[in-house]
Design a protein around this motif. Structure first.
Motif, PDB file in Angstrom:
ATOM      1  N   GLY A  59       5.976   0.458  -2.748  1.00 40.39           N
ATOM      2  CA  GLY A  59       5.873   0.897  -1.369  1.00 40.39           C
ATOM      3  C   GLY A  59       4.739   1.867  -1.111  1.00 40.39           C
ATOM      4  O   GLY A  59       4.722   2.540  -0.088  1.00 40.39           O
ATOM      5  N   LEU A  60       3.770   1.944  -2.029  1.00 41.25           N
ATOM      6  CA  LEU A  60       2.676   2.897  -1.880  1.00 41.25           C
ATOM      7  C   LEU A  60       1.484   2.310  -1.136  1.00 41.25           C
ATOM      8  O   LEU A  60       0.605   3.049  -0.704  1.00 41.25           O
ATOM      9  N   VAL A  61       1.446   0.981  -1.010  1.00 41.70           N
ATOM     10  CA  VAL A  61       0.426   0.319  -0.202  1.00 41.70           C
ATOM     11  C   VAL A  61       1.108  -0.745   0.650  1.00 41.70           C
ATOM     12  O   VAL A  61       2.195  -1.224   0.333  1.00 41.70           O
ATOM     13  N   THR A  62       0.455  -1.074   1.744  1.00 42.04           N
ATOM     14  CA  THR A  62       0.906  -2.177   2.583  1.00 42.04           C
ATOM     15  C   THR A  62      -0.189  -3.237   2.563  1.00 42.04           C
ATOM     16  O   THR A  62      -1.341  -2.939   2.228  1.00 42.04           O
ATOM     17  N   GLU A  63       0.182  -4.450   2.898  1.00 38.23           N
ATOM     18  CA  GLU A  63      -0.821  -5.505   2.965  1.00 38.23           C
ATOM     19  C   GLU A  63      -0.652  -6.276   4.254  1.00 38.23           C
ATOM     20  O   GLU A  63       0.444  -6.346   4.816  1.00 38.23           O
ATOM     21  N   ARG A  64      -1.764  -6.836   4.727  1.00 45.54           N
ATOM     22  CA  ARG A  64      -1.715  -7.717   5.888  1.00 45.54           C
ATOM     23  C   ARG A  64      -2.795  -8.767   5.712  1.00 45.54           C
ATOM     24  O   ARG A  64      -3.826  -8.520   5.096  1.00 45.54           O
ATOM     25  N   ARG A  65      -2.534  -9.919   6.261  1.00 47.85           N
ATOM     26  CA  ARG A  65      -3.497 -11.022   6.193  1.00 47.85           C
ATOM     27  C   ARG A  65      -4.428 -10.968   7.392  1.00 47.85           C
ATOM     28  O   ARG A  65      -4.020 -10.688   8.505  1.00 47.85           O
ATOM     29  N   ASP A  66      -5.685 -11.239   7.102  1.00 44.69           N
ATOM     30  CA  ASP A  66      -6.701 -11.360   8.140  1.00 44.69           C
ATOM     31  C   ASP A  66      -7.495 -12.610   7.784  1.00 44.69           C
ATOM     32  O   ASP A  66      -8.419 -12.544   6.967  1.00 44.69           O
ATOM     33  N   GLY A  67      -7.084 -13.734   8.351  1.00 40.97           N
ATOM     34  CA  GLY A  67      -7.689 -15.010   7.968  1.00 40.97           C
ATOM     35  C   GLY A  67      -7.334 -15.316   6.528  1.00 40.97           C
ATOM     36  O   GLY A  67      -6.163 -15.333   6.162  1.00 40.97           O
ATOM     37  N   ASN A  68      -8.349 -15.516   5.704  1.00 35.83           N
ATOM     38  CA  ASN A  68      -8.083 -15.826   4.295  1.00 35.83           C
ATOM     39  C   ASN A  68      -8.156 -14.577   3.412  1.00 35.83           C
ATOM     40  O   ASN A  68      -8.088 -14.672   2.204  1.00 35.83           O
ATOM     41  N   ARG A  69      -8.291 -13.414   4.024  1.00 34.78           N
ATOM     42  CA  ARG A  69      -8.357 -12.170   3.254  1.00 34.78           C
ATOM     43  C   ARG A  69      -7.028 -11.430   3.322  1.00 34.78           C
ATOM     44  O   ARG A  69      -6.299 -11.528   4.308  1.00 34.78           O
ATOM     45  N   ILE A  70      -6.743 -10.683   2.272  1.00 35.84           N
ATOM     46  CA  ILE A  70      -5.586  -9.788   2.267  1.00 35.84           C
ATOM     47  C   ILE A  70      -6.142  -8.374   2.276  1.00 35.84           C
ATOM     48  O   ILE A  70      -6.936  -7.996   1.407  1.00 35.84           O
ATOM     49  N   LEU A  71      -5.740  -7.617   3.287  1.00 34.07           N
ATOM     50  CA  LEU A  71      -6.189  -6.239   3.421  1.00 34.07           C
ATOM     51  C   LEU A  71      -5.079  -5.293   2.991  1.00 34.07           C
ATOM     52  O   LEU A  71      -3.916  -5.470   3.373  1.00 34.07           O
ATOM     53  N   TYR A  72      -5.459  -4.300   2.200  1.00 34.57           N
ATOM     54  CA  TYR A  72      -4.507  -3.311   1.698  1.00 34.57           C
ATOM     55  C   TYR A  72      -4.783  -1.966   2.339  1.00 34.57           C
ATOM     56  O   TYR A  72      -5.930  -1.614   2.586  1.00 34.57           O
ATOM     57  N   ALA A  73      -3.715  -1.219   2.574  1.00 39.23           N
ATOM     58  CA  ALA A  73      -3.823   0.124   3.155  1.00 39.23           C
ATOM     59  C   ALA A  73      -2.867   1.051   2.421  1.00 39.23           C
ATOM     60  O   ALA A  73      -1.812   0.629   1.931  1.00 39.23           O
TER      61      ALA A  73
END
Length: 124
Positions: A59-73
């Motif tokens: 639970g220390l990072v979140t991820e979201r999809r943006d097209g074919n990329r996975i972005l981490y925060a």
């Protein structure tokens, strides 16, 4: 459903690895794509993917999809909650001192750490 102590243990296990700690530091500036994170390390992309999976599982990072990329925060609140709870239990006087110093700064944010102390806490 996991308990708070299990969540905290998972967070500390995730933080035990220097590569994962570096990933968290890199995410301090905002979201990064998985490929961008991997390009910062001299290890394989699948290894970075496993590290990201551990961080996400804790639970220390979140991820979201943006097209074919996975972005981490960085999940700042969750990280701060686990570390803060531990520090409050282990050295409550220091937590109170830091809080007091921040309030005295009249909303200008936390004071700069004195030389030799990474968090501005008084030495023992």
């Amino acid at each position: 459903m996991s308990t708070s102590s299990e969540d905290e243990a998972g967070a500390f296990r995730a933080l035990a690895d220097p590569t994962r700690r570096q990933i968290l530091e890199d995410l301090r500036g905002g979201e990064l794509a998985a490929g961008e994170i991997a390009s910062r390390f001299a290890i394989s992309a699948p290894s970075i993917s496993r590290h990201l999976g551990v961080l996400k599982g804790a639970g220390l990072v979140t991820e979201r999809r943006d097209g074919n990329r996975i972005l981490y925060a960085l999940a700042e609140e969750r990280l701060a909650m686990h570390i803060g709870r531990f520090l409050s239990a282990v050295c409550p006087e220091q937590v109170v001192l830091r809080h007091t110093k921040w309030r005295k700064a009249e909303g200008s944010g936390p004071p700069a750490a004195p030389s030799g102390t990474p968090d501005g806490a008084a030495g023992s």
